[in-house]
Design an enzyme around this catalytic site. Structure first.
Site, PDB file in Angstrom:
ATOM      1  CG  HIS A 118      35.439 -39.817 -60.102  1.00  0.00           C
ATOM      2  ND1 HIS A 118      35.811 -39.187 -58.940  1.00  0.00           N
ATOM      3  CD2 HIS A 118      36.284 -39.341 -61.057  1.00  0.00           C
ATOM      4  CE1 HIS A 118      36.842 -38.388 -59.186  1.00  0.00           C
ATOM      5  NE2 HIS A 118      37.147 -38.466 -60.463  1.00  0.00           N
ATOM      6  CB  CYS A 151      29.858 -66.915 -64.585  1.00  0.00           C
ATOM      7  SG  CYS A 151      31.007 -65.602 -64.090  1.00  0.00           S
ATOM      8  N   GLY A 189      32.237 -29.051 -51.472  1.00  0.00           N
ATOM      9  CA  GLY A 189      32.632 -30.298 -50.793  1.00  0.00           C
ATOM     10  C   GLY A 189      33.664 -31.133 -51.519  1.00  0.00           C
ATOM     11  CB  SER A 191      40.146 -32.454 -50.749  1.00  0.00           C
ATOM     12  OG  SER A 191      40.211 -33.544 -51.673  1.00  0.00           O
ATOM     13  CD  GLU A 217      38.943 -30.767 -43.431  1.00  0.00           C
ATOM     14  OE1 GLU A 217      38.100 -31.470 -44.013  1.00  0.00           O
ATOM     15  OE2 GLU A 217      39.969 -31.213 -42.902  1.00  0.00           O
TER      16      GLU A 217
HETATM   17  N1  APR Z   1      30.041 -29.131 -46.339  1.00  0.00           N
HETATM   18  C1  APR Z   1      31.094 -28.657 -47.072  1.00  0.00           C
HETATM   19  N2  APR Z   1      32.286 -29.289 -47.174  1.00  0.00           N
HETATM   20  C2  APR Z   1      32.424 -30.456 -46.506  1.00  0.00           C
HETATM   21  C3  APR Z   1      31.390 -31.023 -45.720  1.00  0.00           C
HETATM   22  C4  APR Z   1      30.155 -30.303 -45.657  1.00  0.00           C
HETATM   23  N3  APR Z   1      29.109 -30.753 -44.930  1.00  0.00           N
HETATM   24  N4  APR Z   1      31.845 -32.190 -45.173  1.00  0.00           N
HETATM   25  C5  APR Z   1      33.109 -32.351 -45.618  1.00  0.00           C
HETATM   26  N5  APR Z   1      33.466 -31.321 -46.410  1.00  0.00           N
HETATM   27  C6  APR Z   1      34.721 -31.136 -47.156  1.00  0.00           C
HETATM   28  C7  APR Z   1      35.950 -31.688 -46.466  1.00  0.00           C
HETATM   29  O1  APR Z   1      36.558 -30.677 -45.686  1.00  0.00           O
HETATM   30  C8  APR Z   1      36.841 -32.090 -47.655  1.00  0.00           C
HETATM   31  O2  APR Z   1      37.756 -31.051 -47.992  1.00  0.00           O
HETATM   32  O3  APR Z   1      34.571 -31.903 -48.338  1.00  0.00           O
HETATM   33  C9  APR Z   1      35.870 -32.273 -48.816  1.00  0.00           C
HETATM   34  C10 APR Z   1      35.797 -33.707 -49.298  1.00  0.00           C
HETATM   35  O4  APR Z   1      37.042 -34.011 -49.878  1.00  0.00           O
HETATM   36  P1  APR Z   1      37.345 -35.518 -50.288  1.00  0.00           P
HETATM   37  O5  APR Z   1      36.924 -36.430 -49.181  1.00  0.00           O
HETATM   38  O6  APR Z   1      38.758 -35.557 -50.782  1.00  0.00           O
HETATM   39  O7  APR Z   1      36.337 -35.824 -51.484  1.00  0.00           O
HETATM   40  P2  APR Z   1      36.532 -35.497 -53.025  1.00  0.00           P
HETATM   41  O8  APR Z   1      37.208 -34.188 -53.209  1.00  0.00           O
HETATM   42  O9  APR Z   1      35.207 -35.702 -53.645  1.00  0.00           O
HETATM   43  O10 APR Z   1      37.519 -36.670 -53.500  1.00  0.00           O
HETATM   44  C11 APR Z   1      37.772 -36.758 -54.881  1.00  0.00           C
HETATM   45  O11 APR Z   1      38.906 -38.853 -54.534  1.00  0.00           O
HETATM   46  O12 APR Z   1      39.051 -40.906 -53.528  1.00  0.00           O
HETATM   47  C12 APR Z   1      38.688 -40.256 -54.680  1.00  0.00           C
HETATM   48  O13 APR Z   1      37.174 -41.005 -56.270  1.00  0.00           O
HETATM   49  C13 APR Z   1      37.238 -40.455 -54.990  1.00  0.00           C
HETATM   50  O14 APR Z   1      35.731 -38.897 -56.062  1.00  0.00           O
HETATM   51  C14 APR Z   1      36.668 -39.041 -55.012  1.00  0.00           C
HETATM   52  C15 APR Z   1      37.905 -38.207 -55.276  1.00  0.00           C
HETATM   53 ZN    ZN Z   2      29.915 -63.730 -64.657  1.00  0.00          ZN
END
Ligand code: APR
Ligand code: ZN
Length: 250
Positions: A118, A151, A189, A191, A217
């Site tokens: 990304h 600009c 980490g 979803s 989760e």
């Molecule tokens: N250790 C392990 N897992 C964790 C922790 C931790 N300390 N803290 C949070 N999590 C888990 C949460 O339970 C969640 O399921 O990490 C996951 C994060 O999921 P998202 O917030 O959906 O992040 P991600 O999967 O990276 O999202 C993908 O969505 O919005 C877009 O571009 C954005 O790159 C991002 C993409």
């Molecule tokens: Zn510019």
């Protein structure tokens, strides 16, 4: 957890081509908010206004408001999980990291092979006059919530992938190719809700890789994983690293 750590560490040690795939949860313990799950950004910001290319082009304001929350509360630093992955790469146990994160923390922790699906916040371009900026040059403006080019244009866009924008082709291609050849994949980490990024673990699974999930989760793809840890990345990764490298150092 101890039992599972020993099992996974011994499988990781035997792997020939191990990969790690990370999402926002990898940086949660560095103080970077996640997008979904408990306390996620998309519960506090309207994703349509803050993360879609069309909306950014209409009005970049909501994106900068969210970006300020995402990365500028304080200078974010890698956590113990990031450093464990850096030592595992140095020890030859990791081919590379495929990340959805735009915070650059894997590189800051010392990992050299990082595929940023990304993009990343470190470079920005004015869409009007094409002038390039670094994150350091705009950080103060981001704090104020208003980033403007010399600009006069407000359309100073970070080199990240907004919703409605395609991923950097070469990066996705190389990452998918690696996933198709890996024999061990650790997802940390994420979803696993956003595509095409979430197709990477599926590619590895189809190829018969041994799969490990470290995620607080449940995800829609939990069924792909032989081992699932619900504990925090900053605890599990150093635990695995200690069993793998700790053994080496004896
Ligand atoms: N250790 C392990 N897992 C964790 C922790 C931790 N300390 N803290 C949070 N999590 C888990 C949460 O339970 C969640 O399921 O990490 C996951 C994060 O999921 P998202 O917030 O959906 O992040 P991600 O999967 O990276 O999202 C993908 O969505 O919005 C877009 O571009 C954005 O790159 C991002 C993409
Ligand atoms: Zn510019």
């Amino acid at each position: 957890m101890e039992e599972k750590l020993i099992e996974v560490a011994s499988a990781w040690e035997k792997a020939e081509r191990a990969l790690v795939f990370t999402g926002a949860g990898m940086s949660a313990e560095s103080g970077v908010p996640t997008f979904r799950g408990a306390g996620g950004l998309w519960k506090r910001f309207d994703v349509e206004k803050a993360a879609y290319l069309k909306s950014f082009l209409d009005d970049p304001g909501p994106f900068w408001e969210m970006a300020r929350e995402l990365l500028l509360k304080k200078e974010v630093q890698p956590n113990e999980g990031h450093f464990a992955l850096s030592r595992l790469e140095k020890g030859g146990y990791l081919q590379g990291i495929i990340t959805q994160n735009i915070d650059g923390l894997h590189q800051k922790a010392g990992n050299r092979t990082v595929y940023e699906l990304h993009g990343s916040l470190d470079k920005l371009d004015c869409l009007n006059c094409k002038k390039e900026y670094t994150w350091g040059q705009v950080a103060a403006d981001v704090q104020k919530g208003e980033v403007k080019c010399k600009c006069g244009s407000r359309k100073v866009k970070p080199r990240i992938v907004f919703f409605g924008e395609s991923l950097p082709g070469r990066v996705l291609e190389e990452a998918s190719e690696l996933a198709g050849k890996c024999d061990f994949l650790v997802v940390v980490g994420s979803s696993l809700e956003v595509y095409p990024a979430a197709s990477i673990p599926q590619t590895a699974w189809q190829r018969g890789a041994k799969m490990v999930l470290i995620n607080s989760e449940k995800t829609q793809l939990d069924g792909l994983f032989k081992w699932v840890f619900r504990e925090a990345a900053g605890e599990v990764l150093p635990g695995l690293e200690e069993k793998i490298l700790g053994g080496d150092q004896k």
